[in-house]
Motif scaffolding. Structure first.
Motif, PDB file in Angstrom:
ATOM      1  N   ARG A   1      29.731  39.388  43.308  1.00 27.35           N
ATOM      2  CA  ARG A   1      29.988  39.221  44.744  1.00 27.35           C
ATOM      3  C   ARG A   1      31.476  39.307  45.083  1.00 27.35           C
ATOM      4  NH1 ARG A   1      26.321  34.698  44.025  1.00 27.35           N
ATOM      5  NH2 ARG A   1      28.125  33.337  44.203  1.00 27.35           N
ATOM      6  N   GLY A   2      32.333  39.436  44.076  1.00 28.94           N
ATOM      7  CA  GLY A   2      33.771  39.497  44.323  1.00 28.94           C
ATOM      8  C   GLY A   2      34.399  38.142  44.581  1.00 28.94           C
ATOM      9  N   GLU A   3      33.746  37.073  44.135  1.00 27.85           N
ATOM     10  CA  GLU A   3      34.212  35.706  44.370  1.00 27.85           C
ATOM     11  C   GLU A   3      34.872  35.086  43.146  1.00 27.85           C
ATOM     12  OE1 GLU A   3      30.714  33.634  45.597  1.00 27.85           O
ATOM     13  OE2 GLU A   3      30.501  34.823  47.430  1.00 27.85           O
ATOM     14  N   PHE A   4      35.001  35.843  42.073  1.00 29.27           N
ATOM     15  CA  PHE A   4      35.605  35.331  40.842  1.00 29.27           C
ATOM     16  C   PHE A   4      36.312  36.506  40.178  1.00 29.27           C
ATOM     17  CE2 PHE A   4      35.717  33.852  36.429  1.00 29.27           C
ATOM     18  CZ  PHE A   4      36.100  32.532  36.610  1.00 29.27           C
ATOM     19  N   PRO A   5      37.431  36.248  39.482  1.00 31.71           N
ATOM     20  CA  PRO A   5      38.133  37.340  38.804  1.00 31.71           C
ATOM     21  C   PRO A   5      37.212  38.105  37.864  1.00 31.71           C
ATOM     22  CG  PRO A   5      39.463  35.355  38.758  1.00 31.71           C
ATOM     23  CD  PRO A   5      38.125  34.967  39.308  1.00 31.71           C
ATOM     24  N   ARG A   6      37.355  39.426  37.862  1.00 32.67           N
ATOM     25  CA  ARG A   6      36.501  40.277  37.038  1.00 32.67           C
ATOM     26  C   ARG A   6      36.915  40.242  35.575  1.00 32.67           C
ATOM     27  NH1 ARG A   6      32.364  43.290  39.730  1.00 32.67           N
ATOM     28  NH2 ARG A   6      32.176  44.097  37.631  1.00 32.67           N
ATOM     29  N   ARG A   7      35.934  40.253  34.719  1.00 29.71           N
ATOM     30  CA  ARG A   7      36.166  40.356  33.280  1.00 29.71           C
ATOM     31  C   ARG A   7      36.513  41.799  32.944  1.00 29.71           C
ATOM     32  NH1 ARG A   7      30.421  38.623  31.374  1.00 29.71           N
ATOM     33  NH2 ARG A   7      30.541  37.557  33.342  1.00 29.71           N
ATOM     34  N   TYR A   8      37.118  41.984  31.819  1.00 32.46           N
ATOM     35  CA  TYR A   8      37.337  43.345  31.331  1.00 32.46           C
ATOM     36  C   TYR A   8      37.199  43.340  29.824  1.00 32.46           C
ATOM     37  CZ  TYR A   8      42.156  41.733  30.535  1.00 32.46           C
ATOM     38  OH  TYR A   8      43.262  41.040  30.141  1.00 32.46           O
ATOM     39  N   TYR A   9      37.037  44.523  29.265  1.00 33.33           N
ATOM     40  CA  TYR A   9      36.759  44.665  27.841  1.00 33.33           C
ATOM     41  C   TYR A   9      38.013  45.095  27.088  1.00 33.33           C
ATOM     42  CZ  TYR A   9      31.847  44.300  28.980  1.00 33.33           C
ATOM     43  OH  TYR A   9      30.631  43.842  29.420  1.00 33.33           O
ATOM     44  N   LEU A  10      38.352  44.335  26.052  1.00 36.55           N
ATOM     45  CA  LEU A  10      39.413  44.743  25.134  1.00 36.55           C
ATOM     46  C   LEU A  10      38.850  45.739  24.129  1.00 36.55           C
ATOM     47  CD1 LEU A  10      41.274  41.417  24.328  1.00 36.55           C
ATOM     48  CD2 LEU A  10      41.977  43.230  25.878  1.00 36.55           C
ATOM     49  N   THR A  11      37.626  45.476  23.717  1.00 31.52           N
ATOM     50  CA  THR A  11      36.876  46.364  22.831  1.00 31.52           C
ATOM     51  C   THR A  11      35.441  46.378  23.356  1.00 31.52           C
ATOM     52  OG1 THR A  11      36.103  44.667  21.283  1.00 31.52           O
ATOM     53  CG2 THR A  11      38.299  45.603  20.857  1.00 31.52           C
ATOM     54  N   PRO A  12      34.568  47.214  22.805  1.00 27.75           N
ATOM     55  CA  PRO A  12      33.177  47.220  23.287  1.00 27.75           C
ATOM     56  C   PRO A  12      32.473  45.862  23.185  1.00 27.75           C
ATOM     57  CG  PRO A  12      33.589  49.196  22.021  1.00 27.75           C
ATOM     58  CD  PRO A  12      34.806  48.322  21.857  1.00 27.75           C
TER      59      PRO A  12
ATOM     60  N   ALA B   1      44.968  31.457  39.571  1.00 27.90           N
ATOM     61  CA  ALA B   1      45.140  31.697  41.003  1.00 27.90           C
ATOM     62  C   ALA B   1      43.834  31.410  41.746  1.00 27.90           C
ATOM     63  CB  ALA B   1      45.597  33.132  41.249  1.00 27.90           C
ATOM     64  N   TRP B   2      42.704  31.789  41.153  1.00 17.76           N
ATOM     65  CA  TRP B   2      41.400  31.520  41.743  1.00 17.76           C
ATOM     66  C   TRP B   2      41.172  30.009  41.867  1.00 17.76           C
ATOM     67  CZ3 TRP B   2      37.048  29.031  39.752  1.00 17.76           C
ATOM     68  CH2 TRP B   2      35.888  29.165  40.500  1.00 17.76           C
ATOM     69  N   LEU B   3      41.521  29.266  40.812  1.00 20.84           N
ATOM     70  CA  LEU B   3      41.367  27.809  40.847  1.00 20.84           C
ATOM     71  C   LEU B   3      42.235  27.184  41.939  1.00 20.84           C
ATOM     72  CD1 LEU B   3      41.276  26.937  37.057  1.00 20.84           C
ATOM     73  CD2 LEU B   3      39.462  26.496  38.712  1.00 20.84           C
ATOM     74  N   ARG B   4      43.464  27.637  42.065  1.00 15.85           N
ATOM     75  CA  ARG B   4      44.348  27.105  43.119  1.00 15.85           C
ATOM     76  C   ARG B   4      43.763  27.388  44.501  1.00 15.85           C
ATOM     77  NH1 ARG B   4      48.165  29.026  39.511  1.00 15.85           N
ATOM     78  NH2 ARG B   4      48.414  30.985  40.650  1.00 15.85           N
ATOM     79  N   GLN B   5      43.242  28.588  44.702  1.00 11.50           N
ATOM     80  CA  GLN B   5      42.650  28.937  45.993  1.00 11.50           C
ATOM     81  C   GLN B   5      41.396  28.121  46.260  1.00 11.50           C
ATOM     82  OE1 GLN B   5      44.058  31.023  48.342  1.00 11.50           O
ATOM     83  NE2 GLN B   5      42.497  30.025  49.597  1.00 11.50           N
ATOM     84  N   ARG B   6      40.572  27.902  45.245  1.00 16.53           N
ATOM     85  CA  ARG B   6      39.366  27.083  45.425  1.00 16.53           C
ATOM     86  C   ARG B   6      39.736  25.658  45.823  1.00 16.53           C
ATOM     87  NH1 ARG B   6      34.616  29.725  46.061  1.00 16.53           N
ATOM     88  NH2 ARG B   6      33.444  28.059  45.121  1.00 16.53           N
ATOM     89  N   ARG B   7      40.798  25.137  45.235  1.00  9.93           N
ATOM     90  CA  ARG B   7      41.239  23.786  45.601  1.00  9.93           C
ATOM     91  C   ARG B   7      41.670  23.754  47.061  1.00  9.93           C
ATOM     92  NH1 ARG B   7      45.008  19.679  42.251  1.00  9.93           N
ATOM     93  NH2 ARG B   7      44.877  17.993  43.755  1.00  9.93           N
ATOM     94  N   LYS B   8      42.452  24.743  47.486  1.00 15.61           N
ATOM     95  CA  LYS B   8      42.890  24.805  48.890  1.00 15.61           C
ATOM     96  C   LYS B   8      41.688  24.919  49.819  1.00 15.61           C
ATOM     97  CE  LYS B   8      47.312  27.052  48.022  1.00 15.61           C
ATOM     98  NZ  LYS B   8      48.075  28.310  48.149  1.00 15.61           N
ATOM     99  N   ASP B   9      40.740  25.793  49.469  1.00 14.37           N
ATOM    100  CA  ASP B   9      39.547  25.970  50.294  1.00 14.37           C
ATOM    101  C   ASP B   9      38.719  24.693  50.356  1.00 14.37           C
ATOM    102  OD1 ASP B   9      40.305  28.579  50.737  1.00 14.37           O
ATOM    103  OD2 ASP B   9      38.861  29.449  49.325  1.00 14.37           O
TER     104      ASP B   9
END
Length: 79
Positions: A23-34, A46-54
């Motif tokens: 849903r775009g509400e949490f930072p996206r994961r990415y792959y270092l390897t398969p 940054a997401w945690l700080r924003q959630r606290r403010k919200d």
């Protein structure tokens, strides 16, 4: 950070995190390897700080209390 490190600072279930990512509400994961999935620590912090403010601003609503009349075991009587 790897999944176990993420869970140390964000106590959410894997499915909750996955659904929030979709849903775009949490930072996206990415792959270092398969087989190696990671999240960016700065993005998660940054997401945690924003959630606290919200939360402090009342933009995140609390879940309603459960309806005890719907309990399968020991339902409340007289309500």
């Amino acid at each position: 950070m790897r999944r176990h490190e993420l869970h140390m600072i964000v106590p959410l279930a894997d499915t909750t995190i996955y659904e929030m990512e979709i849903r775009g509400e949490f930072p996206r994961r990415y792959y270092l390897t398969p087989r190696c999935v990671v999240w960016d620590l700065d993005e998660v912090e940054a997401w945690l700080r924003q959630r606290r403010k919200d939360s402090e601003a009342g933009r995140i609503r609390k879940a309603p209390p459960p309806d005890v009349r719907l309990r399968k075991t020991q339902p409340m009587k007289g309500h």
